[in-house]
Design a protein around this motif. Structure first.
Motif, short mmCIF file in Angstrom:
data_model
loop_
_atom_site.label_atom_id
_atom_site.label_comp_id
_atom_site.label_asym_id
_atom_site.label_seq_id
_atom_site.Cartn_x
_atom_site.Cartn_y
_atom_site.Cartn_z
N GLY A 102 28.36 -84.84 52.24
CA GLY A 102 29.41 -84.75 51.60
C GLY A 102 28.87 -84.55 49.85
N MET A 103 29.78 -84.32 49.16
CA MET A 103 29.47 -83.90 47.63
C MET A 103 30.39 -84.80 46.78
SD MET A 103 28.73 -80.47 45.88
CE MET A 103 30.36 -79.66 45.81
N GLU A 104 29.72 -85.76 46.23
CA GLU A 104 30.32 -86.64 45.17
C GLU A 104 30.42 -85.99 43.91
OE1 GLU A 104 30.71 -91.34 44.57
OE2 GLU A 104 28.64 -90.49 44.95
N ASN A 105 31.78 -85.69 43.68
CA ASN A 105 32.06 -85.02 42.47
C ASN A 105 32.19 -83.33 42.67
OD1 ASN A 105 32.83 -84.24 39.71
ND2 ASN A 105 30.66 -85.02 38.88
N GLY A 106 33.20 -82.98 42.07
CA GLY A 106 33.34 -81.60 42.21
C GLY A 106 32.93 -80.79 41.26
N ALA A 107 32.18 -81.12 40.11
CA ALA A 107 31.56 -80.48 39.06
C ALA A 107 30.63 -79.17 39.49
CB ALA A 107 30.88 -81.75 38.26
#
Length: 360
Positions: A102-107
């Protein structure tokens, strides 16, 4: 029973030189502990802090992603990457623990749908839209002044593209306004990969009963977080009064800057020991939040997302992932059936994941 933990921050710990093959006394997650806990699948989150600009966040996410791939390759007798529920079930048959990404933060995607697509191609199967600050996609629950008052125009494009790709939308960390915008825009079920119930602990990171009902109507799931502050408001005051976190921030920052330094590592471990010595809420509080979420959203819309390796302190009795079976034992003692426990342990999240990645 298939046990799936939908959120842990182990990639950050790998960059801090943790060897997952070893049983580390200060690790919340490593392979020996995963095996002891009977965990079948874990989502490793590529976490990028809110202070990073999009270019720095993108580089950081790629470093974390590479670390996950390298770790799985180095431990191929115990771990295997998974992109779908079918792959995870096949890995279990082979005696392997599945690692989802998963990726935490779309930045890291900035304002680029092309980067979103590239991260998906590289194996990312959910994205937490933001973290502790508003970004180009939406507002965070942590900010007082909201930039967008929900999703940004680009954020609406992101939701549409995630739906098209078959990437899960994670609404943990986002503002209430953003949450309702996501439900309005998404054609697929969404997930809160590591959140708790605001009715039991009044924290903006937690979900209200109305949000739980809306999430259930959407077909999604809330995955209960293990962080004591989100489980019990009283512990937040204990933590603040202790002053340990304020002092520990600089100690942790020094350790992160040079994790090979044994003195810096020992200093950070000492802070963790101080935190664990505080009067912490029992792990049974996790089941209290499961109970409440089930009473509002229904048994088909609740699971577990520990936030292990992203939390500095754990509930009493849930010191690491090897203890995770206690949750299901407690659920059984409270009258849950085997089939209901299986849903919360991983079945509900696997269902939503399967519905989302059906074309992959």
């Amino acid at each position: 029973m298939f046990i799936l933990d939908s959120h842990c921050d182990t990639p950050s710990q790998i960059l801090r030189l943790r060897d997952l093959s070893l049983d580390n006394g200060h690790a919340q997650i490593d392979i020996p502990k995963l095996k002891k806990g009977g965990v079948d699948a874990s989502f490793f989150a590529l976490y990028t802090p809110a202070y990073m600009d999009s270019d720095a966040a993108c580089r950081k996410a790629l470093e974390l992603l590479s670390a996950v791939y390298d770790t799985v390759e180095a431990n191929r007798n115990s771990l295997a990457l998974a992109l779908t529920p079918a792959q995870a079930l096949a890995n279990k048959e082979k005696g392997l623990i599945s690692i989802f990404i998963g990726m935490e933060n779309g930045a890291p995607i900035g304002k680029s749908l092309a980067l979103l697509r590239m991260f998906f191609r590289m194996g990312v199967r959910y994205m937490t839209l933001t973290h502790s600050a508003d970004n180009e996609i939406c507002d965070s629950c942590s900010t007082e002044r909201k930039r967008w008052h929900g999703l940004s125009p680009f954020g609406r494009e992101v939701i549409s593209e995630m739906n098209r790709l078959g990437m899960l939308i994670d609404v943990s960390h986002i503002s209430d306004e953003s949450f309702y915008d996501v439900l309005e825009c998404s054609s697929r079920p969404v997930v809160a990969t590591h959140s708790c119930c605001r009715a039991l602990a009044d924290h903006p990171r937690n979900m209200t009963d109305d949000m739980l009902r809306a999430l259930a109507d959407n077909g999604g799931v809330i995955q209960i977080n293990f962080y004591p502050v989100f489980l019990d408001s009283a512990f937040g005051r204990v933590l603040e009064d202790s002053g340990i976190m304020e002092r520990g921030e600089s100690i942790e920052a020094r350790f992160i800057a040079d994790p090979s330094d044994p003195v810096r590592r020992a200093a950070w471990y000492a802070v963790q020991d101080e935190l664990q010595a505080l009067p912490r809420p029992s792990y049974k509080k996790i089941v209290d939040h499961i109970d409440h979420a089930v009473s509002i959203a229904g048994i088909d819309h609740v699971g577990i997302g520990s936030d292990f390796d992203g939390i500095e302190v754990t509930p009493s009795g849930m010191e690491d992932v090897s203890c995770i079976g206690k949750i299901f034992e407690e659920m059984k003692s409270r009258g849950y059936s085997s089939s209901e426990i299986e849903k919360v342990a991983g079945g509900n999240f696997m269902r939503v994941l399967g519905e989302t990645v059906v074309n992959q």
